[in-house]
Design a protein around this motif. Structure first.
Motif, short mmCIF file in Angstrom:
data_model
loop_
_atom_site.label_atom_id
_atom_site.label_comp_id
_atom_site.label_asym_id
_atom_site.label_seq_id
_atom_site.Cartn_x
_atom_site.Cartn_y
_atom_site.Cartn_z
N LEU A 73 5.21 2.34 -14.57
CA LEU A 73 6.51 2.74 -14.03
C LEU A 73 7.50 3.02 -15.15
O LEU A 73 8.19 4.06 -15.15
N ARG A 81 16.07 5.67 -7.83
CA ARG A 81 14.76 5.97 -7.25
C ARG A 81 14.25 4.72 -6.54
O ARG A 81 14.72 3.61 -6.78
N TRP A 86 10.58 2.79 -4.36
CA TRP A 86 9.17 2.75 -3.95
C TRP A 86 8.98 1.62 -2.94
O TRP A 86 9.75 0.68 -2.90
N ARG A 87 7.93 1.72 -2.16
CA ARG A 87 7.48 0.60 -1.34
C ARG A 87 6.06 0.27 -1.75
O ARG A 87 5.28 1.15 -2.15
N ARG A 90 -0.33 -0.44 -3.97
CA ARG A 90 0.12 0.83 -4.53
C ARG A 90 1.64 0.94 -4.39
O ARG A 90 2.20 0.55 -3.37
N LEU A 91 2.28 1.49 -5.41
CA LEU A 91 3.70 1.81 -5.31
C LEU A 91 3.83 3.22 -4.76
O LEU A 91 3.53 4.21 -5.44
N VAL A 92 4.25 3.31 -3.50
CA VAL A 92 4.36 4.59 -2.80
C VAL A 92 5.80 5.09 -2.95
O VAL A 92 6.75 4.39 -2.56
N PRO A 93 6.02 6.29 -3.51
CA PRO A 93 7.38 6.77 -3.73
C PRO A 93 8.14 6.97 -2.42
O PRO A 93 7.59 7.45 -1.43
N LEU A 94 9.41 6.59 -2.43
CA LEU A 94 10.30 6.91 -1.32
C LEU A 94 10.87 8.31 -1.54
O LEU A 94 10.99 8.79 -2.68
N GLY A 117 11.21 8.73 -5.61
CA GLY A 117 10.39 8.06 -6.60
C GLY A 117 9.28 9.00 -7.08
O GLY A 117 8.93 9.96 -6.39
N GLU A 156 5.25 9.63 -8.62
CA GLU A 156 3.90 9.08 -8.54
C GLU A 156 3.51 8.42 -9.86
O GLU A 156 3.90 8.87 -10.93
#
Length: 302
Positions: free
Chosen positions: A173, A248, A250-251, A256-260, A290, A292
């Motif tokens: 990140l 930015r 993410w969830r 996995r960090l999934v972009p908002l 966010g 990828e």
């Protein structure tokens, strides 16, 4: 009888002792709030009866130590923990020497300790309280990970594997975020209160910063959500000279960090967390989606 003379250019014994004293660190235990101060008044040898006066004298003491060039740490003194410590060790809690010994051990025991650099107490006290909360959060998250044991299928330590995964997520990140000052906040459910960690990473080059205690604390909280597969949110605010702040988010889903999206980031920042009512956006702030982290930062498996 002849008088003793000092050799020219050779330090006196007093000067040598003073120089040696500057290499001995000092730790001052601080009673931050009125409740802790009141608890200490139960001890006959504790000389203060007014918290304001106590803080004034403490500030004068640490200021004098600083003018003498002494390294001084300020430790948050917890009277309850001190009483337990004395019970466990069989020591008299009303002995000043035992309070001093306990104070010296606070840092080694993982307590809240800050180095005094001349900051006034009205800044030092909230910083100490914040450090205490962060230490307690890290200790709780570490205990949760340790209690998870070994995976029956792959025989890996689940907590250790989750921490490795969370550390890799954080490093990637920050690597992808690029230069700037990045302030990150992660929050995940844990019992009655959520676990929350914050991290500020100052990047002046294209190289991701090395791990430090703050990054370890942040990764440990994130690892709890990774290991338990619970929902977590992560937001990042990036500041750089000459440009608006970039926000930015993410969830976390299955590790996995999934972009908002930009709209989801805007809603997250512009909604009152307690009432759910909308609040105005900050002027001069850029709400962005966010990014990828890459295909190799996939779901958590163990």
């Amino acid at each position: 009888m002849t008088a003793r003379t000092e050799h020219p250019g050779r330090p006196t014994a007093r000067a040598l002792r003073r120089a040696l004293r500057r290499e001995v660190p000092t730790t001052v235990g601080l009673l931050a709030d009125e409740e802790d101060f009141t608890a200490m008044r139960a001890y006959r040898t504790f000389p203060f009866d007014d918290h304001t006066a106590y803080l004034r004298h403490t500030e004068a003491l640490i200021g004098r130590l600083a003018t003498e060039g002494l390294h001084t740490d300020i430790a948050l003194f917890d009277p309850v923990d001190y009483a337990w410590h004395c019970t466990d060790t069989g020591r008299d809690p009303d002995a000043p020497a035992h309070r001093a010994r306990y104070t010296a051990s606070i840092s080694a025991a993982g307590g809240a300790v800050l180095t005094y650099t001349g900051q006034p107490l009205d800044l030092l006290l909230p910083a100490l309280a914040d450090t205490a909360v962060r230490r307690a959060t890290h200790a709780y998250a570490t205990a949760v990970l340790a209690d998870l044991g070994t995976c029956a299928a792959c025989h890996q330590d689940i907590g250790g594997a989750a921490l490795d995964h969370a550390t890799a997520l954080l490093h990637r990140l920050l690597e992808r975020a690029g230069p700037g000052t990045h302030h990150l906040v992660c929050s995940t459910p844990a019992g009655e209160d959520p676990l929350t960690a914050a991290l500020t990473a100052d990047r002046t080059t294209a190289t991701a910063p090395a791990a430090d205690w703050g990054a370890t604390e942040f990764s440990t909280v994130l690892a709890v959500s990774v290991a338990l597969d619970t929902p977590a949110g992560l937001v990042m605010r990036t500041s750089a000279e000459g440009t608006p702040d970039r926000l930015r988010g993410w969830r976390l889903a299955r590790g996995r960090l999934v972009p908002l999206s930009a709209a989801e980031v805007f809603n997250a920042y512009c909604t009152d967390a307690e009432t759910g009512e909308p609040i105005g956006p900050e002027p001069g702030v850029d709400y962005r989606a966010g990014f990828e982290l890459g295909p190799d930062m996939g779901e958590f498996g163990h």
